[in-house]
Design a protein around this motif. Sequence first.
Motif, PDB file in Angstrom:
ATOM      1  N   ASP A  75       0.962  -1.296  -0.017  1.00 23.95           N
ATOM      2  CA  ASP A  75       0.034  -0.062  -0.125  1.00 23.95           C
ATOM      3  C   ASP A  75       0.879   1.273   0.017  1.00 23.95           C
ATOM      4  O   ASP A  75       0.208   2.287  -0.548  1.00 23.95           O
ATOM      5  CB  ASP A  75      -0.982   0.125   1.327  1.00 23.95           C
ATOM      6  CG  ASP A  75      -2.189  -0.949   0.957  1.00 23.95           C
ATOM      7  OD1 ASP A  75      -2.313  -1.526  -0.049  1.00 23.95           O
ATOM      8  OD2 ASP A  75      -2.825  -1.219   2.218  1.00 23.95           O
ATOM      9  N   TYR A  76       2.165   1.156   0.743  1.00 27.07           N
ATOM     10  CA  TYR A  76       2.859   2.423   0.690  1.00 27.07           C
ATOM     11  C   TYR A  76       4.247   2.394  -0.150  1.00 27.07           C
ATOM     12  O   TYR A  76       4.525   3.511  -0.572  1.00 27.07           O
ATOM     13  CB  TYR A  76       2.886   2.763   2.172  1.00 27.07           C
ATOM     14  CG  TYR A  76       1.793   2.910   3.199  1.00 27.07           C
ATOM     15  CD1 TYR A  76       1.194   4.028   2.982  1.00 27.07           C
ATOM     16  CD2 TYR A  76       1.460   1.722   3.956  1.00 27.07           C
ATOM     17  CE1 TYR A  76      -0.054   4.086   3.678  1.00 27.07           C
ATOM     18  CE2 TYR A  76       0.305   1.833   4.680  1.00 27.07           C
ATOM     19  CZ  TYR A  76      -0.455   3.022   4.624  1.00 27.07           C
ATOM     20  OH  TYR A  76      -1.471   3.045   5.372  1.00 27.07           O
ATOM     21  N   LEU A  77       4.755   1.328   0.121  1.00 27.50           N
ATOM     22  CA  LEU A  77       6.089   1.211  -0.800  1.00 27.50           C
ATOM     23  C   LEU A  77       6.216  -0.422  -1.366  1.00 27.50           C
ATOM     24  O   LEU A  77       5.487  -1.047  -0.864  1.00 27.50           O
ATOM     25  CB  LEU A  77       7.324   1.282   0.256  1.00 27.50           C
ATOM     26  CG  LEU A  77       7.229   2.617   1.290  1.00 27.50           C
ATOM     27  CD1 LEU A  77       8.414   2.231   2.166  1.00 27.50           C
ATOM     28  CD2 LEU A  77       7.610   3.695   0.238  1.00 27.50           C
ATOM     29  N   ILE A  78       6.589  -0.168  -2.520  1.00 23.75           N
ATOM     30  CA  ILE A  78       6.923  -1.357  -3.338  1.00 23.75           C
ATOM     31  C   ILE A  78       7.786  -2.535  -2.828  1.00 23.75           C
ATOM     32  O   ILE A  78       7.277  -3.604  -2.536  1.00 23.75           O
ATOM     33  CB  ILE A  78       7.121  -1.042  -4.810  1.00 23.75           C
ATOM     34  CG1 ILE A  78       6.273  -0.258  -5.350  1.00 23.75           C
ATOM     35  CG2 ILE A  78       7.500  -2.260  -5.627  1.00 23.75           C
ATOM     36  CD1 ILE A  78       6.911   0.267  -6.768  1.00 23.75           C
ATOM     37  N   SER A  79       8.956  -1.997  -2.238  1.00 25.85           N
ATOM     38  CA  SER A  79      10.126  -2.877  -1.844  1.00 25.85           C
ATOM     39  C   SER A  79      10.384  -2.354  -0.695  1.00 25.85           C
ATOM     40  O   SER A  79      11.799  -2.110  -0.796  1.00 25.85           O
ATOM     41  CB  SER A  79      11.088  -3.594  -3.007  1.00 25.85           C
ATOM     42  OG  SER A  79      11.615  -4.533  -2.339  1.00 25.85           O
ATOM     43  N   PRO A  80       9.955  -2.127   0.472  1.00 23.76           N
ATOM     44  CA  PRO A  80      10.770  -1.337   1.436  1.00 23.76           C
ATOM     45  C   PRO A  80      11.855  -1.989   2.028  1.00 23.76           C
ATOM     46  O   PRO A  80      11.741  -3.263   2.184  1.00 23.76           O
ATOM     47  CB  PRO A  80       9.517  -1.150   2.432  1.00 23.76           C
ATOM     48  CG  PRO A  80       8.825  -2.404   2.294  1.00 23.76           C
ATOM     49  CD  PRO A  80       8.781  -2.720   0.780  1.00 23.76           C
ATOM     50  N   GLN A  81      12.705  -1.547   2.449  1.00 23.41           N
ATOM     51  CA  GLN A  81      14.066  -1.877   3.364  1.00 23.41           C
ATOM     52  C   GLN A  81      14.200  -1.147   4.479  1.00 23.41           C
ATOM     53  O   GLN A  81      14.476   0.170   4.410  1.00 23.41           O
ATOM     54  CB  GLN A  81      15.122  -1.505   2.575  1.00 23.41           C
ATOM     55  CG  GLN A  81      15.170  -2.603   1.178  1.00 23.41           C
ATOM     56  CD  GLN A  81      16.523  -2.364   0.351  1.00 23.41           C
ATOM     57  OE1 GLN A  81      17.616  -2.511   1.037  1.00 23.41           O
ATOM     58  NE2 GLN A  81      16.656  -2.307  -0.912  1.00 23.41           N
ATOM     59  N   VAL A  82      13.706  -1.818   5.611  1.00 25.09           N
ATOM     60  CA  VAL A  82      13.441  -1.112   6.761  1.00 25.09           C
ATOM     61  C   VAL A  82      14.761  -1.585   7.914  1.00 25.09           C
ATOM     62  O   VAL A  82      14.879  -2.874   7.694  1.00 25.09           O
ATOM     63  CB  VAL A  82      12.210  -1.264   7.371  1.00 25.09           C
ATOM     64  CG1 VAL A  82      11.921  -0.669   8.917  1.00 25.09           C
ATOM     65  CG2 VAL A  82      11.252  -0.605   6.524  1.00 25.09           C
ATOM     66  N   SER A  83      15.000  -0.733   8.559  1.00 29.75           N
ATOM     67  CA  SER A  83      16.047  -1.131   9.843  1.00 29.75           C
ATOM     68  C   SER A  83      15.437  -0.271  10.994  1.00 29.75           C
ATOM     69  O   SER A  83      15.170   0.904  11.050  1.00 29.75           O
ATOM     70  CB  SER A  83      17.444  -0.745   9.461  1.00 29.75           C
ATOM     71  OG  SER A  83      17.795   0.718   9.441  1.00 29.75           O
ATOM     72  N   VAL A  84      15.667  -0.924  12.266  1.00 25.54           N
ATOM     73  CA  VAL A  84      15.417  -0.217  13.499  1.00 25.54           C
ATOM     74  C   VAL A  84      16.502  -0.738  14.341  1.00 25.54           C
ATOM     75  O   VAL A  84      16.811  -1.815  14.440  1.00 25.54           O
ATOM     76  CB  VAL A  84      14.007  -1.269  13.902  1.00 25.54           C
ATOM     77  CG1 VAL A  84      13.731  -0.654  15.605  1.00 25.54           C
ATOM     78  CG2 VAL A  84      13.002  -1.044  13.538  1.00 25.54           C
ATOM     79  N   ASN A  85      16.993   0.587  14.924  1.00 26.66           N
ATOM     80  CA  ASN A  85      18.107   0.429  15.887  1.00 26.66           C
ATOM     81  C   ASN A  85      17.799   0.861  17.197  1.00 26.66           C
ATOM     82  O   ASN A  85      16.917   1.992  17.262  1.00 26.66           O
ATOM     83  CB  ASN A  85      19.428   1.191  15.445  1.00 26.66           C
ATOM     84  CG  ASN A  85      19.712   0.443  14.111  1.00 26.66           C
ATOM     85  OD1 ASN A  85      20.256  -0.267  14.083  1.00 26.66           O
ATOM     86  ND2 ASN A  85      19.619   1.282  13.206  1.00 26.66           N
ATOM     87  N   LEU A  86      18.283   0.614  18.295  1.00 23.38           N
ATOM     88  CA  LEU A  86      17.759   1.012  19.551  1.00 23.38           C
ATOM     89  C   LEU A  86      18.907   2.059  19.941  1.00 23.38           C
ATOM     90  O   LEU A  86      20.137   2.022  19.944  1.00 23.38           O
ATOM     91  CB  LEU A  86      18.088  -0.201  20.702  1.00 23.38           C
ATOM     92  CG  LEU A  86      17.611  -0.031  22.047  1.00 23.38           C
ATOM     93  CD1 LEU A  86      16.281   0.464  22.336  1.00 23.38           C
ATOM     94  CD2 LEU A  86      18.205  -0.971  22.984  1.00 23.38           C
ATOM     95  N   MET A  87      18.334   3.150  20.110  1.00 20.18           N
ATOM     96  CA  MET A  87      18.932   4.452  20.579  1.00 20.18           C
ATOM     97  C   MET A  87      19.379   4.601  22.130  1.00 20.18           C
ATOM     98  O   MET A  87      20.278   5.011  22.422  1.00 20.18           O
ATOM     99  CB  MET A  87      18.453   5.652  19.942  1.00 20.18           C
ATOM    100  CG  MET A  87      18.090   5.656  18.579  1.00 20.18           C
ATOM    101  SD  MET A  87      19.701   5.469  17.443  1.00 20.18           S
ATOM    102  CE  MET A  87      20.624   6.932  17.907  1.00 20.18           C
ATOM    103  N   ASN A  88      17.890   4.322  22.625  1.00 20.37           N
ATOM    104  CA  ASN A  88      18.377   4.384  24.071  1.00 20.37           C
ATOM    105  C   ASN A  88      17.300   3.433  24.731  1.00 20.37           C
ATOM    106  O   ASN A  88      16.067   3.554  24.600  1.00 20.37           O
ATOM    107  CB  ASN A  88      17.901   5.660  24.563  1.00 20.37           C
ATOM    108  CG  ASN A  88      18.146   6.074  26.108  1.00 20.37           C
ATOM    109  OD1 ASN A  88      19.210   5.579  26.636  1.00 20.37           O
ATOM    110  ND2 ASN A  88      17.268   6.758  26.806  1.00 20.37           N
ATOM    111  N   ALA A  89      17.892   2.530  25.668  1.00 19.75           N
ATOM    112  CA  ALA A  89      16.900   1.650  26.306  1.00 19.75           C
ATOM    113  C   ALA A  89      16.251   2.399  27.590  1.00 19.75           C
ATOM    114  O   ALA A  89      17.162   2.730  28.534  1.00 19.75           O
ATOM    115  CB  ALA A  89      17.720   0.319  26.821  1.00 19.75           C
TER     116      ALA A  89
END
Length: 343
Positions: A75-89
């Motif tokens: 619906d939003y992106l054809i082939s999304p490449q996503v990364s999630v990083n922890l900045m502060n626990a």
Amino acid sequence: MSPAVFDSGGQAADVYLLKGNDKIRLNVFGEPDMSREVQLTVTGEASLPLIGSVKLGGLSLLDAEAKITELYKGDYLISPQVSVNLMNAADEQVMVMGAVLKPGPVTIPANTSLDLVSAINTVGGLAPHAYPERIEVVSGDKSQFYDFEKVTLAGTNPVVLKHGDIVNVATNPYVNKHVTILGEVEMAGQLIFPRTGELDIETAIGMAKGLTEEADPERITLKRAGKIYSGALSTQARAKVMPGDIITVPKSRFVDKYITMLGEVAKPGQVEFPIDGRLDLLTAVSLAGGFDRLANKKKVTVSRQTAGGTQVVEFDVTDMEEGKIKLHYLMPGDSVNVPVRRF
């Protein structure tokens, strides 16, 4: 906790799970306007571009990436490449609520644990209106109740809390509850109901500073939810009282009642009837000062007004004094006549 650390085989030895108040960095390849730092809410939700609020609490970073990628795909992106990083626990915390002095979050100390008693003490302890027998610990979708006194006993295993747990200290159900006592007590009015929840009629009368001299303890009534119960204090002293009850102690029906002593007694005239309603012929004579020296004890009469007229009964008081005949009990309004002895 720290982000994932891998052992020599490449397997995650300690996978970090996102929790409320963590701060993460979202990177979407080729979409710089969508990349940003996001702080999770207390409940572990993140507000992300286009897709809005997404529950990430409880997920690993890799699982969070997979979930976001799937939401953007199509619906939003054809082939999304996503990364999630922890900045502060964020600090690991539990929430202590309800009848404590300073309700709020309590941080679990790093590299150690936090138990229920310590958490409550950290927020100042139980409030005066607390119900210590009913402390709830909500952990995920499970709930369990504890008695504070029991968990503080020596040798009892501590109730260890974990991040996200909610401690709710209930309010004592008897706080701000009252019972009303009316009539012949020294301090009639509302009484504060004990927070123990235990109150009986005798104790309530004691809290009202006791009965007056004119009270009739044999005809006490208790009103509860529109129903009235009655009984004597001698048999109902330990009857349980509930909040909202109304206790009434009536005035004795013998107040301002008399008998009349006539004839050969030291003080003829009216004799006040005892409050307890028990007055025998010998006691009545004694209250009138005793027999005169010319009294005829063998011909004492008691007159009583009845529906059928005046009833007169004669007694030999000498036999009564010697125990040969039973005591005769008088009623208010009776007249006792002691005739003169004839020689």
